[in-house]
Design an enzyme around this catalytic site. Structure first.
Site, PDB file in Angstrom:
ATOM      1  CG  ASP A 114      28.102  46.053  44.796  1.00 12.11           C
ATOM      2  OD1 ASP A 114      28.343  45.224  45.696  1.00 12.11           O
ATOM      3  OD2 ASP A 114      27.704  47.210  45.028  1.00 12.11           O
TER       4      ASP A 114
ATOM      5  NE  ARG B 114      32.370  54.261  49.506  1.00 13.90           N
ATOM      6  CZ  ARG B 114      32.146  53.288  48.626  1.00 13.90           C
ATOM      7  NH1 ARG B 114      31.778  53.631  47.402  1.00 13.90           N
ATOM      8  NH2 ARG B 114      32.286  52.030  48.945  1.00 13.90           N
TER       9      ARG B 114
ATOM     10  CG  ASP C 275      27.825  54.326  37.891  1.00 13.21           C
ATOM     11  OD1 ASP C 275      27.841  54.231  36.661  1.00 13.21           O
ATOM     12  OD2 ASP C 275      27.112  55.144  38.504  1.00 13.21           O
TER      13      ASP C 275
ATOM     14  CB  THR D 129      32.306  47.479  41.637  1.00 14.18           C
ATOM     15  OG1 THR D 129      31.262  47.240  42.586  1.00 14.18           O
ATOM     16  CG2 THR D 129      31.841  46.994  40.276  1.00 14.18           C
TER      17      THR D 129
END
Length: 341
Positions: A127, A72, A103, A125
């Site tokens: 999500d 990250r 994103d 992702t």
């Protein structure tokens, strides 16, 4: 052409399928050399590279995680990060770059594209909150894992006459909570898109347990919050890097339900199990289609775009349109989750 490839952000099942597709299509059909960067954008900054050939992608289709590693890290948010990226790309003679990420990774990709680098993004992702695409790599596997967990929790809930709170991932969007909740037969689904009223939750559970059942399943997304002005005050708990603290909303909800209803209540936090393991067939296929579409776009001279699936068609959308936007669960799907309580 020397084409760079990286995976950034959290790992998801299906990344290796996308890498495999880029290499097989890029090397076999287009004659390109594929150069992998280890550990996402951090690997680009550090110049940590590895060649990617057919030898490196054997037997990876069904393997979870990413053979390139991930991190990250966003170069546009780090002093000197952008300059370091451009220096590495020049030193490695990279003519185009494929970035697989969510994103944050795609936002960085858009910034690098603005500096003149040819870039194509691939959305991933669990999500499923990347704007512009109906689905992202990893989502189907995460929902499958969450649904299986809810199925298993049902038997314990019913055997012990308990309320079981199941916390799933979903910071800004409740795709996993809503879809797994519907598929798993949850009595209540709490998602970020629809802040909840704990008093209504209390009344619903009391009525259900008096009327026809002695157990309930409540699925909650980690980013769910109570509505303003209602009886429960809660602020989302975040960690050192801005990530939501796993179990925070689940434990708080457990305490509130137990205190208000008197029902024996337990919480299960699925956490990183949703990210791990073998990708489903749907994720393998989606990742493979995205990989082929991305290297084909590079070969056609496209840049600053992201692969997307809309309906059953693979399309290219502008990265600038994607950055900073969130794909929320639509109202009709939230309605279904509520109607089936």
């Amino acid at each position: 052409m020397r084409v760079g490839l990286l995976t950034g952000g959290g790992d998801v099942p299906g990344l290796n399928a996308a890498i495999r597709a880029v290499v097989k299509r890029g090397e076999g059909d287009h004659g390109h050399s594929i150069i992998g960067f280890r550990n996402g954008w951090k690997g680009v900054v550090d110049g940590d590279v590895m060649p990617l050939t057919r030898q490196h992608i054997r037997n990876v289709l069904a393997t979870g995680g990413t053979l390139l590693g991930t991190a990250r890290y966003h170069p546009h948010a780090d002093d000197g990060g952008m300059d370091a990226v451009l220096a590495t790309l020049e030193a490695e003679r990279i003519e185009a770059l494929i970035c697989i990420g969510g994103d944050g990774t795609l936002k960085a990709a858009s910034r690098i594209a603005e500096a003149g680098v040819r870039i194509v993004g691939i959305p991933k992702t669990i999500d499923n909150d990347v704007w512009g695409t109906d689905r992202s790599i990893g989502f189907d596997t995460a929902v499958t894992i969450a649904t299986e967990a809810i199925d298993r929790i049902h038997t314990t809930a019913e055997s012990h006459n308990r309320v079981m709170v199941v916390e799933v991932m979903g910071r800004s969007a409740g795709w996993i909570a809503v879809t797994s909740g519907i598929a798993g037969g949850a009595e209540l689904v709490l998602a970020p898109e629809a802040p909840f009223d704990i008093t209504r939750v209390e009344k619903f559970l009391k009525h259900r347990h008096r009327a026809h059942a002695s157990f309930s399943i409540v699925v909650v997304a980690e980013g769910a919050v109570p509505a303003e002005g209602t009886a429960m005050h809660y602020e989302t708990q975040v960690g050192q890097f801005g990530e939501i603290v796993a179990g925070a909303i689940g434990e708080r909800l457990k305490g509130e339900i137990e205190r208000r209803t008197g029902f024996d209540t337990r919480v299960t936090v699925l956490g990183h199990t949703q990210r791990g393991g073998t990708p489903t067939a749907a994720d393998r296929i989606l990742a493979s289609r995205f990989g082929v579409a991305a290297i084909d776009a590079i070969n056609a001279g496209r840049s600053d775009v992201m692969t997307a699936i809309r309906g059953e068609r693979i399309e290219l959308v502008e990265l600038q349109e994607v950055a900073g936007k969130v794909q929320h669960v639509p109202d009709d799907l939230l309605m279904v989750a509520g109607a089936l309580a």
